[in-house]
Scaffold this motif. Structure first.
Motif, PDB file in Angstrom:
ATOM      1  N   TRP A   1       0.818  -1.206   0.000  1.00 21.94           N
ATOM      2  CA  TRP A   1       0.000   0.000   0.000  1.00 21.94           C
ATOM      3  C   TRP A   1       0.858   1.265   0.000  1.00 21.94           C
ATOM      4  O   TRP A   1       0.499   2.253  -0.656  1.00 21.94           O
ATOM      5  N   ARG A   2       2.001   1.245   0.687  1.00 24.82           N
ATOM      6  CA  ARG A   2       2.831   2.444   0.727  1.00 24.82           C
ATOM      7  C   ARG A   2       3.378   2.788  -0.658  1.00 24.82           C
ATOM      8  O   ARG A   2       3.294   3.931  -1.117  1.00 24.82           O
TER       9      ARG A   2
ATOM     10  N   PRO B   1     -10.362  11.002  -4.894  1.00 21.84           N
ATOM     11  CA  PRO B   1     -11.586  10.654  -4.158  1.00 21.84           C
ATOM     12  C   PRO B   1     -12.288   9.415  -4.699  1.00 21.84           C
ATOM     13  O   PRO B   1     -12.954   8.699  -3.937  1.00 21.84           O
ATOM     14  N   GLY B   2     -12.130   9.127  -5.984  1.00 22.57           N
ATOM     15  CA  GLY B   2     -12.768   7.948  -6.557  1.00 22.57           C
ATOM     16  C   GLY B   2     -12.252   6.639  -6.004  1.00 22.57           C
ATOM     17  O   GLY B   2     -12.908   5.595  -6.118  1.00 22.57           O
ATOM     18  N   ALA B   3     -11.071   6.676  -5.375  1.00 25.84           N
ATOM     19  CA  ALA B   3     -10.509   5.460  -4.800  1.00 25.84           C
ATOM     20  C   ALA B   3     -11.289   4.986  -3.585  1.00 25.84           C
ATOM     21  O   ALA B   3     -11.093   3.849  -3.121  1.00 25.84           O
ATOM     22  N   ALA B   4     -12.205   5.802  -3.078  1.00 23.73           N
ATOM     23  CA  ALA B   4     -12.982   5.430  -1.893  1.00 23.73           C
ATOM     24  C   ALA B   4     -13.806   4.165  -2.118  1.00 23.73           C
ATOM     25  O   ALA B   4     -14.128   3.458  -1.151  1.00 23.73           O
TER      26      ALA B   4
ATOM     27  N   GLY C   1      -7.821  -3.939  -6.356  1.00 23.16           N
ATOM     28  CA  GLY C   1      -8.709  -2.955  -6.978  1.00 23.16           C
ATOM     29  C   GLY C   1      -8.070  -1.581  -7.065  1.00 23.16           C
ATOM     30  O   GLY C   1      -8.208  -0.871  -8.082  1.00 23.16           O
ATOM     31  N   LEU C   2      -7.349  -1.188  -6.024  1.00 19.38           N
ATOM     32  CA  LEU C   2      -6.640   0.092  -6.042  1.00 19.38           C
ATOM     33  C   LEU C   2      -5.562   0.112  -7.121  1.00 19.38           C
ATOM     34  O   LEU C   2      -5.380   1.114  -7.829  1.00 19.38           O
ATOM     35  N   ALA C   3      -4.849  -1.007  -7.265  1.00 22.76           N
ATOM     36  CA  ALA C   3      -3.815  -1.084  -8.304  1.00 22.76           C
ATOM     37  C   ALA C   3      -4.435  -1.052  -9.695  1.00 22.76           C
ATOM     38  O   ALA C   3      -3.921  -0.382 -10.599  1.00 22.76           O
ATOM     39  N   ALA C   4      -5.527  -1.787  -9.877  1.00 23.59           N
ATOM     40  CA  ALA C   4      -6.184  -1.795 -11.187  1.00 23.59           C
ATOM     41  C   ALA C   4      -6.681  -0.397 -11.554  1.00 23.59           C
ATOM     42  O   ALA C   4      -6.576   0.024 -12.713  1.00 23.59           O
TER      43      ALA C   4
END
Length: 263
Positions: free
Chosen positions: A142-143, A195-198, A216-219
């Motif tokens: 994540w970092r 903000p869309g990453a929420a 999902g964050l990586a994609a």
């Protein structure tokens, strides 16, 4: 989700066939390390017997076209240009454990030169162009993901191959969205700039804690960077103790590797 068992001599999985590229994420079986690193631990920094790690890496090397480029990963965003110079090797021809470049991603245009990323819950990412002319791998915990390791990897790939197109990525085994509980600082690291990453965070049930979807964050980040096709293995390192090491499940543990090379 795209997963199939690897048929190239390593216990592990791969995804869809790519033009000019081979890639595999190893399982924890098939090595010589003793518990709690049993058995194909490839990490030289986790307290395992160095002789066992060397033998495990030798076994991996035997299934590949060449010795992989091992990195000293620090949860950062630096990208190693693997074509820049020769590797430092020991007397037996294997890369010395102390010779690894300090970086969390690597890129290459050389055929038959495997790149390696080690993980034990973090997300390994393989990226290549559609023609299979340039290849990158990244360690996306994540970092590093929040700080831009994928941004830097794509930038390095595009510098190396300016005419490359039709980018694709494979997301290897990592801790799944149902098991990766994080605090507010992790959510803020992604949502404040985007903000869309929420949508990739759901309340965990504990006050001000969240379940984060790392893949999902990586994609999402890869799509914003212009990667047209993203596949995810869907394999959860935390839940599959039979296949994978997981730092969150057991802090004293080994590391699996995701390896990729141009053919």
């Amino acid at each position: 989700m795209s997963v199939r068992e690897w048929d190239g001599g390593l216990p592990g999985i791969t995804g869809s066939a790519w033009n000019g590229v081979r890639y595999v994420s190893t399982w924890r079986e098939g090595g010589v390390s003793q518990a709690p690193w049993d058995s194909l631990n490839l990490g030289a920094h986790v307290g395992d017997d160095p002789a066992a790690v060397r033998e495990n890496r030798r076994r991996v090397h035997a299934a590949l076209p060449a010795e992989p480029l091992w990195l000293e990963q620090v949860h950062g965003t630096d990208v190693w240009q693997a074509d820049a110079g020769p590797a430092t090797s020991g007397a037996d021809g294997t890369r010395m454990l102390s010779a690894a470049p300090c970086a969390d991603a690597a890129v290459t245009c050389r055929r038959g030169a495997p790149l390696a990323i080690m993980t034990a819950d973090c997300l390994p990412v393989v990226v290549a162009d559609g023609a299979g002319t340039v290849l990158g791998v990244a360690h996306a915990g994540w970092r590093g993901l929040a700080a831009g390791v994928l941004d830097n990897t794509l930038a390095a790939l595009r510098r190396q191959a300016p005419s490359a197109r039709d980018w694709r990525a494979w997301l290897g085994p990592a801790i799944g969205a149902g098991d990766f509980e994080v605090g507010p600082e992790v959510r803020a690291a992604f949502v404040a700039p985007d903000p869309g990453a929420a949508v990739h965070f759901t309340p965990s049930g504990r006050p001000d804690h969240w379940l984060a979807d790392l893949a999902g964050l990586a994609a999402r980040r890869l799509a914003l960077l212009g990667v047209e096709a993203v596949e995810a293995s869907g394999e959860c390192t935390y839940r599959r103790a039979d296949r994978y090491f997981s730092y969150r499940r057991q802090a004293r543990t080994g590391r699996q590797a995701t390896l990729a090379w141009l053919v």
